[in-house]
Design a protein around this motif. Sequence first.
Motif, PDB file in Angstrom:
ATOM      1  N   ASP A 173       0.786  -1.161  -0.121  1.00 34.34           N
ATOM      2  CA  ASP A 173      -0.010   0.116  -0.038  1.00 34.34           C
ATOM      3  C   ASP A 173       0.702   1.300   0.102  1.00 34.34           C
ATOM      4  O   ASP A 173       0.723   2.460   0.675  1.00 34.34           O
ATOM      5  N   GLY A 174       1.860   1.231  -0.765  1.00 31.20           N
ATOM      6  CA  GLY A 174       2.531   2.583  -1.050  1.00 31.20           C
ATOM      7  C   GLY A 174       3.801   2.548   0.092  1.00 31.20           C
ATOM      8  O   GLY A 174       4.601   3.566   0.229  1.00 31.20           O
ATOM      9  N   VAL A 175       3.789   1.669   1.167  1.00 24.51           N
ATOM     10  CA  VAL A 175       4.786   1.688   2.435  1.00 24.51           C
ATOM     11  C   VAL A 175       5.846   1.051   2.470  1.00 24.51           C
ATOM     12  O   VAL A 175       5.576  -0.269   2.286  1.00 24.51           O
ATOM     13  N   PRO A 176       7.001   1.163   2.450  1.00 26.17           N
ATOM     14  CA  PRO A 176       7.918   0.369   2.468  1.00 26.17           C
ATOM     15  C   PRO A 176       7.961  -0.603   3.477  1.00 26.17           C
ATOM     16  O   PRO A 176       7.903  -0.193   4.808  1.00 26.17           O
ATOM     17  N   THR A 177       8.196  -1.717   3.466  1.00 26.93           N
ATOM     18  CA  THR A 177       7.832  -3.151   4.323  1.00 26.93           C
ATOM     19  C   THR A 177       8.824  -3.968   4.326  1.00 26.93           C
ATOM     20  O   THR A 177       9.205  -4.473   3.103  1.00 26.93           O
ATOM     21  N   SER A 178       9.093  -4.464   5.387  1.00 23.67           N
ATOM     22  CA  SER A 178       9.913  -5.735   5.300  1.00 23.67           C
ATOM     23  C   SER A 178       9.088  -6.907   5.601  1.00 23.67           C
ATOM     24  O   SER A 178       8.026  -6.914   6.068  1.00 23.67           O
ATOM     25  N   LEU A 179       9.713  -8.151   5.141  1.00 23.70           N
ATOM     26  CA  LEU A 179       8.997  -9.419   5.504  1.00 23.70           C
ATOM     27  C   LEU A 179       8.615  -9.549   6.972  1.00 23.70           C
ATOM     28  O   LEU A 179       7.623 -10.143   7.460  1.00 23.70           O
ATOM     29  N   CYS A 180       9.476  -9.062   7.985  1.00 24.18           N
ATOM     30  CA  CYS A 180       9.495  -9.215   9.403  1.00 24.18           C
ATOM     31  C   CYS A 180       8.470  -8.179   9.660  1.00 24.18           C
ATOM     32  O   CYS A 180       7.339  -8.641  10.734  1.00 24.18           O
ATOM     33  N   ASP A 181       8.027  -7.036   9.095  1.00 23.03           N
ATOM     34  CA  ASP A 181       6.989  -6.266   9.389  1.00 23.03           C
ATOM     35  C   ASP A 181       5.588  -6.911   8.994  1.00 23.03           C
ATOM     36  O   ASP A 181       4.823  -6.638   9.769  1.00 23.03           O
ATOM     37  N   LEU A 182       5.690  -7.751   8.039  1.00 20.66           N
ATOM     38  CA  LEU A 182       4.311  -8.465   7.803  1.00 20.66           C
ATOM     39  C   LEU A 182       4.112  -9.633   8.585  1.00 20.66           C
ATOM     40  O   LEU A 182       3.085 -10.292   8.819  1.00 20.66           O
ATOM     41  N   GLY A 183       5.158 -10.017   9.520  1.00 18.05           N
ATOM     42  CA  GLY A 183       4.903 -11.015  10.444  1.00 18.05           C
ATOM     43  C   GLY A 183       6.101 -12.251  10.230  1.00 18.05           C
ATOM     44  O   GLY A 183       6.154 -13.241  11.265  1.00 18.05           O
ATOM     45  N   TYR A 184       6.808 -12.361   9.151  1.00 13.93           N
ATOM     46  CA  TYR A 184       7.889 -13.362   8.973  1.00 13.93           C
ATOM     47  C   TYR A 184       9.005 -13.104   9.643  1.00 13.93           C
ATOM     48  O   TYR A 184       9.983 -12.559   8.987  1.00 13.93           O
ATOM     49  N   CYS A 185       9.094 -12.970  11.148  1.00 12.39           N
ATOM     50  CA  CYS A 185      10.075 -12.731  11.758  1.00 12.39           C
ATOM     51  C   CYS A 185      11.157 -13.996  12.483  1.00 12.39           C
ATOM     52  O   CYS A 185      12.109 -13.702  12.943  1.00 12.39           O
ATOM     53  N   ASP A 186      10.577 -15.082  12.242  1.00 14.62           N
ATOM     54  CA  ASP A 186      11.260 -16.084  12.932  1.00 14.62           C
ATOM     55  C   ASP A 186      12.248 -16.985  11.778  1.00 14.62           C
ATOM     56  O   ASP A 186      11.591 -17.666  10.954  1.00 14.62           O
ATOM     57  N   VAL A 187      13.510 -16.663  12.024  1.00 19.06           N
ATOM     58  CA  VAL A 187      14.486 -17.194  10.917  1.00 19.06           C
ATOM     59  C   VAL A 187      15.290 -18.230  11.523  1.00 19.06           C
ATOM     60  O   VAL A 187      15.992 -18.065  12.507  1.00 19.06           O
ATOM     61  N   GLY A 188      15.141 -19.422  10.923  1.00 15.98           N
ATOM     62  CA  GLY A 188      15.744 -20.764  11.496  1.00 15.98           C
ATOM     63  C   GLY A 188      16.749 -21.260  10.547  1.00 15.98           C
ATOM     64  O   GLY A 188      16.469 -21.339   9.168  1.00 15.98           O
ATOM     65  N   LEU A 189      17.787 -22.178  10.914  1.00 22.64           N
ATOM     66  CA  LEU A 189      18.343 -23.040  10.268  1.00 22.64           C
ATOM     67  C   LEU A 189      18.133 -24.228  10.291  1.00 22.64           C
ATOM     68  O   LEU A 189      17.608 -24.671  11.283  1.00 22.64           O
ATOM     69  N   ASP A 190      18.220 -25.159   9.378  1.00 20.55           N
ATOM     70  CA  ASP A 190      17.911 -26.391   9.370  1.00 20.55           C
ATOM     71  C   ASP A 190      19.306 -27.233   9.719  1.00 20.55           C
ATOM     72  O   ASP A 190      20.178 -26.781  10.171  1.00 20.55           O
ATOM     73  N   ASP A 191      19.212 -28.629   9.180  1.00 21.81           N
ATOM     74  CA  ASP A 191      20.335 -29.563   9.252  1.00 21.81           C
ATOM     75  C   ASP A 191      21.491 -29.189   8.874  1.00 21.81           C
ATOM     76  O   ASP A 191      21.706 -28.287   8.078  1.00 21.81           O
ATOM     77  N   ASN A 192      22.566 -29.823   9.535  1.00 19.61           N
ATOM     78  CA  ASN A 192      23.944 -29.540   9.129  1.00 19.61           C
ATOM     79  C   ASN A 192      24.972 -28.345   9.568  1.00 19.61           C
ATOM     80  O   ASN A 192      25.858 -27.983   9.093  1.00 19.61           O
ATOM     81  N   TRP A 193      24.498 -27.991  10.921  1.00 23.54           N
ATOM     82  CA  TRP A 193      25.101 -27.168  11.603  1.00 23.54           C
ATOM     83  C   TRP A 193      26.497 -27.978  12.519  1.00 23.54           C
ATOM     84  O   TRP A 193      27.369 -27.473  13.069  1.00 23.54           O
ATOM     85  N   GLN A 194      26.167 -29.243  12.564  1.00 17.43           N
ATOM     86  CA  GLN A 194      27.076 -30.011  13.515  1.00 17.43           C
ATOM     87  C   GLN A 194      28.226 -30.519  12.873  1.00 17.43           C
ATOM     88  O   GLN A 194      28.253 -30.550  11.482  1.00 17.43           O
ATOM     89  N   LEU A 195      29.041 -30.926  13.505  1.00 14.95           N
ATOM     90  CA  LEU A 195      30.507 -31.485  13.150  1.00 14.95           C
ATOM     91  C   LEU A 195      30.473 -33.028  13.286  1.00 14.95           C
ATOM     92  O   LEU A 195      30.469 -33.671  14.561  1.00 14.95           O
ATOM     93  N   CYS A 196      30.024 -33.673  12.196  1.00 17.94           N
ATOM     94  CA  CYS A 196      29.960 -35.038  12.440  1.00 17.94           C
ATOM     95  C   CYS A 196      31.224 -35.649  12.634  1.00 17.94           C
ATOM     96  O   CYS A 196      32.097 -35.556  12.259  1.00 17.94           O
ATOM     97  N   GLY A 197      31.150 -36.719  13.528  1.00 22.22           N
ATOM     98  CA  GLY A 197      32.268 -37.365  13.695  1.00 22.22           C
ATOM     99  C   GLY A 197      31.930 -38.676  14.962  1.00 22.22           C
ATOM    100  O   GLY A 197      30.678 -39.224  14.788  1.00 22.22           O
ATOM    101  N   ALA A 198      33.043 -39.121  15.436  1.00 22.79           N
ATOM    102  CA  ALA A 198      32.733 -40.307  16.381  1.00 22.79           C
ATOM    103  C   ALA A 198      33.298 -39.702  17.688  1.00 22.79           C
ATOM    104  O   ALA A 198      34.237 -39.588  18.011  1.00 22.79           O
ATOM    105  N   TYR A 199      32.228 -39.747  18.803  1.00 20.42           N
ATOM    106  CA  TYR A 199      32.465 -38.959  19.956  1.00 20.42           C
ATOM    107  C   TYR A 199      32.330 -40.175  20.936  1.00 20.42           C
ATOM    108  O   TYR A 199      31.633 -41.071  20.748  1.00 20.42           O
ATOM    109  N   GLY A 200      32.469 -39.735  22.232  1.00 19.46           N
ATOM    110  CA  GLY A 200      32.077 -40.536  23.563  1.00 19.46           C
ATOM    111  C   GLY A 200      33.332 -41.715  23.666  1.00 19.46           C
ATOM    112  O   GLY A 200      34.173 -41.984  22.727  1.00 19.46           O
ATOM    113  N   ALA A 201      33.089 -42.495  24.808  1.00 22.00           N
ATOM    114  CA  ALA A 201      34.215 -43.412  25.085  1.00 22.00           C
ATOM    115  C   ALA A 201      34.109 -44.457  23.903  1.00 22.00           C
ATOM    116  O   ALA A 201      35.260 -44.918  23.515  1.00 22.00           O
ATOM    117  N   GLU A 202      33.070 -44.884  23.507  1.00 20.34           N
ATOM    118  CA  GLU A 202      33.127 -46.050  22.446  1.00 20.34           C
ATOM    119  C   GLU A 202      32.893 -45.439  21.039  1.00 20.34           C
ATOM    120  O   GLU A 202      32.685 -46.277  20.035  1.00 20.34           O
TER     121      GLU A 202
END
Length: 545
Positions: free
Chosen positions: A60-89
């Motif tokens: 409606d003529g007003v500069p608007t961000s996605l968060c202004d519209l309500g899309y404010c929750d920004v998340g990452l999905d899989d693959n932030w982890q450092l895959c490996g073999a941990y723990g005693a075994e």
Amino acid sequence: MALAALALLLLPPLVAASDNRLAQSPPMGWRSWNLFGSNVSQLRIERIMRAMAEREHLVDGVPTSLCDLGYCDVGLDDNWQLCGAYGAEGQLRFHDETGAPIVNTTRFPSLKAMTDLAHSLGLYAGWYGNNCICMETHTEAEKFYRGDVQALRAYGFDSIKLDGCGSQNDLELFDRLIKETPATSGREAVLVENCHWGSREPFAPHFAADGSLWCPWNFYRTSGDVRANYDSVVRNLLTTVDYARRNLSQPGCWAYPDMLEVGVACSEGGDCPGGTLDLGLNAAETRAHFGAWAIVSSPLILSHDVTDPAIAAAVWPVIANKEVIAVNQAWAGHSGSPFFESSEQVLLYTPPEWAYRRRGVLLLVACALCAAVYAFRRLAAARRRRRSTSTAEEEGHELGTLEPKRLVDEGQAIPATAPRLPLRVLLCLAFTAALVAGVAQLVYVWGEETLNPYHSWELLVPAAQYFYKPVRPHGEATAVLLMNHAPTRRDLRLEFAAIPGVLCTRCHVRDLWAHRDLGNFSHAYVASDVESHDAPFLLITPAAV
Ligand SMILES: *[C@@H]1O[C@H](CO)[C@@H](O)[C@H](O)[C@H]1NC(C)=O
Ligand SMILES: *[C@@H]1O[C@H](CO)[C@@H](O)[C@H](O)[C@H]1NC(C)=O
Ligand SMILES: *[C@@H]1O[C@H](CO)[C@@H](O)[C@H](O)[C@H]1NC(C)=O
Ligand SMILES: *[C@@H]1O[C@H](CO)[C@@H](O)[C@H](O)[C@H]1NC(C)=O
């Protein structure tokens, strides 16, 4: 009366679906999987975060961000982890012995800096747990849940999506630990997504004996992963219907058919999780997809490249439609479901493997026929040979020995003469090739169906399917989405009397896509010449008498 009132007082109070007070309307935001797949990084998420807060486009003529519209929750999905073999075994894949999760700091140098950026932009930051990439099978112990929640708090995340891959599937335990562990930065309450695909327990809320809703999360996946094609969108959409009808999708606890695929498209061979199943939606399908998610009160979680100016501009009119968003966010007692389905059905999708299956079966049938004919002729020839030998024996020795030529003439299936041998070899080769090809095609189909997580089956749906959602109670305002699943243009007729809760016979109809009042109509409205896979989105209110 007094007794009834007393009984009510004695009953335990009805608890709201999720008692963290979040998601009173469907959550809105952005997540990474559909765009980046496993190729995610802090840099990429931070670029997305900045774009979510930028007032680059107009409403409606007003500069608007996605968060202004309500899309404010920004998340990452899989693959932030450092895959490996941990723990005693060495059995742990991305947790250490104390239960703490291990981050790949090459990809994510500082998760805390990332959530700080989100907060400085006015966004919420989402994390991801119970991962699929290097999934774990030895992390049922509480210390791993504790380690995850402590990390969640230390990094300052505001929400978490809990997948169904590893062995940390106890969502009540997560809920309790999150509430016990105070925030260090960000929001005190944590928005929880149960991502158990509608199949890994626990995946559904239920009403307890006291009438309260058991739902230790804020929204829950009713389906497997969605892909960027119309078939997949409709398939996932339909998984919400049963939950809606049982009133299991409501404030604090929303049924969720996965992220939006609006603006997600993959070139053939491109780097996207669904490969050729992510070829994208056309303009009509994009509208229908967004409208469908809106009208069933699904969380609206974007997943397109918001940093790409062309894509962002193309989908803006759809995802920034405030009237459609308002339908999604409204609550008047029902989350939205179909109320009309045409008796005519259409096959929405034929999985490509079907061609392979048909070819494989045809080849094997042909091989079997050839083998049968061959065997039959051999048998027949052998029998004839036996008979002629015995006849010769019976008739005495006057006839002498049979000429080999006669045998050949009678037993044509087994040409024994040298010049016909190459043909036999050729036939034999052709037979073997057909057999191998037939088996190979069927093995391919079997592999697709059992090993490809994005494999889809054929889907038979009504040619026309109408959804409704009350926006205000008592029929004062009801949204209607008329979906044309057919491959051709159609006129879609809407009878007002068929819409649940609608009382007007003369009703006012508003086109929410076009922001236009269409006028007042008696008994019915016809949306004419609706494109294949398009969906008019209407608001029905009583007209003045
Ligand atoms: C991951 O993303 C980076 C940055 O856009 C790109 O250069 C790289 O090719 C991608 N890697 C894969 C495996 O797709
Ligand atoms: C950590 O991230 C880097 C950079 O993307 C990647 O090359 C590496 O394979 C990752 N390590 C593990 C164990 O996932
Ligand atoms: C569904 O549950 C909500 C919240 O508990 C309630 O307000 C609403 O009236 C219920 N709707 C129906 C149709 O039972
Ligand atoms: C249709 O109904 C609306 C709402 O009651 C009313 O304001 C409007 O004047 C009517 N329009 C026409 C053309 O009758």
